[in-house]
Write a protein that holds these residues in place. Structure first.
Motif, mmCIF file in Angstrom:
data_model
loop_
_atom_site.group_PDB
_atom_site.id
_atom_site.type_symbol
_atom_site.label_atom_id
_atom_site.label_comp_id
_atom_site.label_asym_id
_atom_site.label_seq_id
_atom_site.Cartn_x
_atom_site.Cartn_y
_atom_site.Cartn_z
ATOM 1 N N UNK A 12 0.831 -1.199 0.000
ATOM 2 C CA UNK A 12 0.000 0.000 0.000
ATOM 3 C C UNK A 12 0.871 1.256 0.000
ATOM 4 N N UNK A 13 0.323 2.328 -0.506
ATOM 5 C CA UNK A 13 1.030 3.602 -0.479
ATOM 6 C C UNK A 13 1.456 3.928 0.949
ATOM 7 N N UNK A 14 2.680 4.403 1.076
ATOM 8 C CA UNK A 14 3.228 4.690 2.395
ATOM 9 C C UNK A 14 4.001 3.532 3.002
ATOM 10 N N UNK A 15 3.893 2.374 2.390
ATOM 11 C CA UNK A 15 4.571 1.194 2.902
ATOM 12 C C UNK A 15 6.013 1.100 2.453
ATOM 13 N N UNK A 16 6.645 -0.034 2.797
ATOM 14 C CA UNK A 16 8.063 -0.242 2.517
ATOM 15 C C UNK A 16 8.304 -1.610 1.901
#
Length: 123
Positions: A12-16
């Protein structure tokens, strides 16, 4: 001998995510290594490079401050730590030997890349 990238996936967006690049010692010995990516329907894009010693790195403006390239020469492995991922980071990521100047970011300086790894960032 080609370099093989791995570690991609859906996030997800913001993840790593952390990508790995495996090679033989002969392939990367005394050579810089780098990453480039290609999104569907788009041109290849330089991402990052790292010198043989690991002491010099260079990043595309689009990933600076979010991605970190590193290497462990004892393991013949180069890593790309990707944080704060954005949907626009979605692409197939390739690692390759880099024969150019570390700071040039020239796609023509990449060589010996193998199969890439797909990174998909959902919004």
């Amino acid at each position: 001998v080609q370099l093989q990238a791995s570690g991609g996936g859906l996030v997800q967006a913001g993840g790593s995510l952390r990508l790995s690049c495996a090679s033989s010692r002969r392939t990367t010995s005394n050579n810089a290594v780098g990453w480039f990516r290609q999104a569907p329907g788009k041109e290849r894009e330089f991402v990052a490079t790292i010198s043989w010693s690991g002491g010099t790195t260079s990043y595309a403006d689009s990933v600076k401050g979010r991605f970190t390239i590193s290497r462990d020469n004892a393991k013949n492995t180069v890593y790309l730590q990707m944080n704060s991922l954005k949907p626009e980071d979605t692409a197939v990521y390739y690692c390759a030997v880099y024969y150019g100047s570390i700071g040039s970011g020239s796609l023509r300086s990449f060589s010996k890349w193998g199969q890439g790894t797909l990174v998909t960032v959902s919004s």
